[in-house]
Write a protein that holds these residues in place. Structure first.
Motif, PDB file in Angstrom:
ATOM      1  N   ALA A 179       0.848  -1.194   0.000  1.00 19.01           N
ATOM      2  CA  ALA A 179       0.000   0.000   0.000  1.00 19.01           C
ATOM      3  C   ALA A 179       0.881   1.240   0.000  1.00 19.01           C
ATOM      4  O   ALA A 179       1.706   1.421   0.894  1.00 19.01           O
ATOM      5  CB  ALA A 179      -0.912   0.007   1.214  1.00 19.01           C
ATOM      6  N   MET A 180       0.703   2.095  -1.015  1.00 26.13           N
ATOM      7  CA  MET A 180       1.502   3.313  -1.110  1.00 26.13           C
ATOM      8  C   MET A 180       0.914   4.394  -0.201  1.00 26.13           C
ATOM      9  O   MET A 180      -0.268   4.722  -0.286  1.00 26.13           O
ATOM     10  CB  MET A 180       1.548   3.806  -2.560  1.00 26.13           C
ATOM     11  CG  MET A 180       2.474   4.999  -2.759  1.00 26.13           C
ATOM     12  SD  MET A 180       2.893   5.279  -4.496  1.00 26.13           S
ATOM     13  CE  MET A 180       1.275   5.649  -5.183  1.00 26.13           C
ATOM     14  N   VAL A 181       1.766   4.923   0.679  1.00 21.55           N
ATOM     15  CA  VAL A 181       1.370   6.031   1.554  1.00 21.55           C
ATOM     16  C   VAL A 181       1.833   7.353   0.938  1.00 21.55           C
ATOM     17  O   VAL A 181       1.092   8.325   0.871  1.00 21.55           O
ATOM     18  CB  VAL A 181       1.991   5.853   2.956  1.00 21.55           C
ATOM     19  CG1 VAL A 181       1.570   6.976   3.893  1.00 21.55           C
ATOM     20  CG2 VAL A 181       1.637   4.485   3.539  1.00 21.55           C
ATOM     21  N   GLU A 182       3.087   7.390   0.493  1.00 23.81           N
ATOM     22  CA  GLU A 182       3.659   8.550  -0.195  1.00 23.81           C
ATOM     23  C   GLU A 182       4.394   8.065  -1.446  1.00 23.81           C
ATOM     24  O   GLU A 182       4.938   6.960  -1.432  1.00 23.81           O
ATOM     25  CB  GLU A 182       4.642   9.296   0.721  1.00 23.81           C
ATOM     26  CG  GLU A 182       4.014   9.892   1.965  1.00 23.81           C
ATOM     27  CD  GLU A 182       3.050  11.028   1.671  1.00 23.81           C
ATOM     28  OE1 GLU A 182       3.078  11.559   0.537  1.00 23.81           O
ATOM     29  OE2 GLU A 182       2.276  11.358   2.558  1.00 23.81           O
ATOM     30  N   PRO A 183       4.462   8.883  -2.516  1.00 24.96           N
ATOM     31  CA  PRO A 183       3.949  10.252  -2.606  1.00 24.96           C
ATOM     32  C   PRO A 183       2.438  10.298  -2.791  1.00 24.96           C
ATOM     33  O   PRO A 183       1.906   9.649  -3.687  1.00 24.96           O
ATOM     34  CB  PRO A 183       4.654  10.817  -3.834  1.00 24.96           C
ATOM     35  CG  PRO A 183       4.945   9.615  -4.690  1.00 24.96           C
ATOM     36  CD  PRO A 183       5.179   8.488  -3.731  1.00 24.96           C
ATOM     37  N   SER A 184       1.754  11.078  -1.940  1.00 26.27           N
ATOM     38  CA  SER A 184       0.320  11.289  -2.094  1.00 26.27           C
ATOM     39  C   SER A 184       0.060  12.470  -3.030  1.00 26.27           C
ATOM     40  O   SER A 184      -1.021  12.566  -3.605  1.00 26.27           O
ATOM     41  CB  SER A 184      -0.320  11.530  -0.727  1.00 26.27           C
ATOM     42  OG  SER A 184       0.323  12.573  -0.040  1.00 26.27           O
ATOM     43  N   GLN A 185       1.031  13.375  -3.144  1.00 32.33           N
ATOM     44  CA  GLN A 185       0.914  14.494  -4.088  1.00 32.33           C
ATOM     45  C   GLN A 185       2.224  14.587  -4.866  1.00 32.33           C
ATOM     46  O   GLN A 185       3.094  15.384  -4.539  1.00 32.33           O
ATOM     47  CB  GLN A 185       0.645  15.793  -3.336  1.00 32.33           C
ATOM     48  CG  GLN A 185      -0.719  15.789  -2.639  1.00 32.33           C
ATOM     49  CD  GLN A 185      -0.827  16.846  -1.567  1.00 32.33           C
ATOM     50  OE1 GLN A 185      -0.334  17.949  -1.748  1.00 32.33           O
ATOM     51  NE2 GLN A 185      -1.454  16.501  -0.472  1.00 32.33           N
ATOM     52  N   PRO A 186       2.392  13.733  -5.887  1.00 38.80           N
ATOM     53  CA  PRO A 186       3.673  13.657  -6.605  1.00 38.80           C
ATOM     54  C   PRO A 186       4.033  14.992  -7.257  1.00 38.80           C
ATOM     55  O   PRO A 186       3.155  15.735  -7.704  1.00 38.80           O
ATOM     56  CB  PRO A 186       3.413  12.607  -7.690  1.00 38.80           C
ATOM     57  CG  PRO A 186       2.138  11.939  -7.319  1.00 38.80           C
ATOM     58  CD  PRO A 186       1.376  12.858  -6.442  1.00 38.80           C
ATOM     59  N   THR A 187       5.334  15.268  -7.290  1.00 35.56           N
ATOM     60  CA  THR A 187       5.822  16.472  -7.960  1.00 35.56           C
ATOM     61  C   THR A 187       7.029  16.104  -8.813  1.00 35.56           C
ATOM     62  O   THR A 187       7.632  15.042  -8.630  1.00 35.56           O
ATOM     63  CB  THR A 187       6.247  17.553  -6.955  1.00 35.56           C
ATOM     64  OG1 THR A 187       7.234  16.995  -6.082  1.00 35.56           O
ATOM     65  CG2 THR A 187       5.073  18.031  -6.127  1.00 35.56           C
ATOM     66  N   THR A 188       7.385  16.975  -9.733  1.00 39.55           N
ATOM     67  CA  THR A 188       8.564  16.759 -10.558  1.00 39.55           C
ATOM     68  C   THR A 188       9.808  16.828  -9.672  1.00 39.55           C
ATOM     69  O   THR A 188       9.920  17.726  -8.838  1.00 39.55           O
ATOM     70  CB  THR A 188       8.642  17.829 -11.653  1.00 39.55           C
ATOM     71  OG1 THR A 188       7.438  17.787 -12.401  1.00 39.55           O
ATOM     72  CG2 THR A 188       9.822  17.569 -12.578  1.00 39.55           C
ATOM     73  N   GLY A 189      10.702  15.853  -9.855  1.00 44.19           N
ATOM     74  CA  GLY A 189      11.906  15.787  -9.028  1.00 44.19           C
ATOM     75  C   GLY A 189      11.876  14.543  -8.164  1.00 44.19           C
ATOM     76  O   GLY A 189      11.199  13.566  -8.492  1.00 44.19           O
ATOM     77  N   VAL A 190      12.620  14.589  -7.095  1.00 40.63           N
ATOM     78  CA  VAL A 190      12.721  13.424  -6.207  1.00 40.63           C
ATOM     79  C   VAL A 190      11.641  13.525  -5.124  1.00 40.63           C
ATOM     80  O   VAL A 190      11.543  14.540  -4.439  1.00 40.63           O
ATOM     81  CB  VAL A 190      14.123  13.335  -5.568  1.00 40.63           C
ATOM     82  CG1 VAL A 190      14.197  12.142  -4.618  1.00 40.63           C
ATOM     83  CG2 VAL A 190      15.183  13.210  -6.661  1.00 40.63           C
ATOM     84  N   ASN A 191      10.848  12.468  -5.003  1.00 41.37           N
ATOM     85  CA  ASN A 191       9.766  12.415  -4.026  1.00 41.37           C
ATOM     86  C   ASN A 191      10.079  11.380  -2.949  1.00 41.37           C
ATOM     87  O   ASN A 191      10.568  10.283  -3.251  1.00 41.37           O
ATOM     88  CB  ASN A 191       8.462  11.963  -4.697  1.00 41.37           C
ATOM     89  CG  ASN A 191       7.932  12.950  -5.714  1.00 41.37           C
ATOM     90  OD1 ASN A 191       6.914  13.587  -5.497  1.00 41.37           O
ATOM     91  ND2 ASN A 191       8.616  13.077  -6.849  1.00 41.37           N
ATOM     92  N   ASN A 192       9.757  11.709  -1.702  1.00 41.31           N
ATOM     93  CA  ASN A 192       9.793  10.689  -0.663  1.00 41.31           C
ATOM     94  C   ASN A 192       8.795   9.601  -1.018  1.00 41.31           C
ATOM     95  O   ASN A 192       7.690   9.892  -1.473  1.00 41.31           O
ATOM     96  CB  ASN A 192       9.395  11.275   0.700  1.00 41.31           C
ATOM     97  CG  ASN A 192      10.539  12.032   1.331  1.00 41.31           C
ATOM     98  OD1 ASN A 192      11.699  11.712   1.106  1.00 41.31           O
ATOM     99  ND2 ASN A 192      10.198  13.026   2.125  1.00 41.31           N
TER     100      ASN A 192
END
Ligand code: CU
Length: 288
Positions: A179-192
């Motif tokens: 189950a994916m918790v993050e990224p919940s609001q993906p952005t361009t670049g590196v995401n947790n």
């Protein structure tokens, strides 16, 4: 494929939720809850009203933060309660019913508001014409434990460009749930990136899997299946969740391909992406 309106609504909802938690500290809740924290379900039992709340106003397949509030007959939200819960799905199998649960956490008082109790539930199926979910809450406010069961509606979360939950049978015969918790609001670049990894032991036991590695390989299927830099394979943190990073070099639709490896580095589920194998059998999907 950009969805700026949805993103904006999510951002507004999140900030409102944060503000709400601060505002509600130690305030006896005699009025209806703040509009940013929504009651999904409630039940009155022995003079107490138990509410399930979250900031989105819906439950979906995958990871769901859940808050519980217990009110007495005067509408005061109670602190110092002991609480546990169990989600259960009842499915019509045609000639009989079958019940199963899903992964879920314990429930503990929120550090920011002792009158709210928090945890999470990883619903593994959506409510449908042949199956329904219920949550049984067992609570003790100082005069013995009581249980109350309430129905909950769980929406599907899969679509052509979105997937936040998946499961797979490993080469070891074990069913793994991711189950994916993050990224919940993906952005361009590196995401947790944060993922919950569980295994099915029985229909009612889905413990966290410890000390595995989840390899991550994001690709853009619509653009020659190219990847992106900045990925860090996920390892387990002290909170039990798996933490790492996922890179997105541009906006759009990304498939996050995964490989689940055990502690010895043996791949158990999922596969590498190659020229002839464009996706892993274990993946999530985001679009932003
Ligand atoms: Cu089911």
């Amino acid at each position: 494929m950009k969805l700026p309106v949805r993103t904006l609504v999510l951002l507004l909802g999140l900030s409102a939720f944060t503000a709400c938690k601060k505002d509600e500290v130690a305030e006896p809740s005699t009025s209806t809850p703040s509009s940013s924290l929504q009651v999904l379900q409630s039940a009155t039992h022995n003079g107490y009203t138990l509410e399930l709340l979250n900031s989105s106003g819906k439950f979906e397949v995958g990871h769901n933060p859940v808050l519980v509030r217990i009110k007495d007959g005067n509408g005061n939200a109670l602190e110092n309660a002991t609480l546990s819960w169990e989600p259960m799905m009842t499915m019509d199998m045609g000639g009989g019913t079958h019940q199963h649960s899903c992964p879920y956490s314990s429930v503990a008082a929120s550090t920011s508001n002792p009158a709210l109790y928090e945890g999470y539930v990883v619903f593994n199926m959506a409510t449908s014409s042949t199956g329904f979910w219920e949550m049984t809450l067992t609570y003790d406010v100082g005069n013995g434990a009581s249980s109350v069961t309430m129905p909950v509606n769980v929406l599907a979360s899969d679509s052509e460009f979105r997937k936040r939950y998946t499961s797979a049978v490993g080469t070891d015969g074990v069913t793994y749930l991711l189950a994916m918790v993050e990224p919940s609001q993906p952005t361009t670049g590196v995401n947790n990136m944060v993922v919950g990894l569980y295994k099915r032991v029985s229909g009612t036991e889905f413990p966290v899997v410890d000390n595995y590695t989840i390899r991550v390989d994001p690709r853009m299927p619509g653009m020659g299946n190219h990847g992106a830099p900045g990925n860090v394979d996920l390892t387990q943190g002290a909170d039990g969740f798996y933490h790492g990073s996922v890179g997105f070099s541009m906006t759009g639709y990304w498939k996050i391909n995964l490989i689940v490896e055990d502690g010895a580095g043996t791949a158990l589920a999922g596969n590498a992406v190659t020229d002839t194998q464009e996706e892993s059998s274990v993946h999530f999907k985001v679009n932003f």
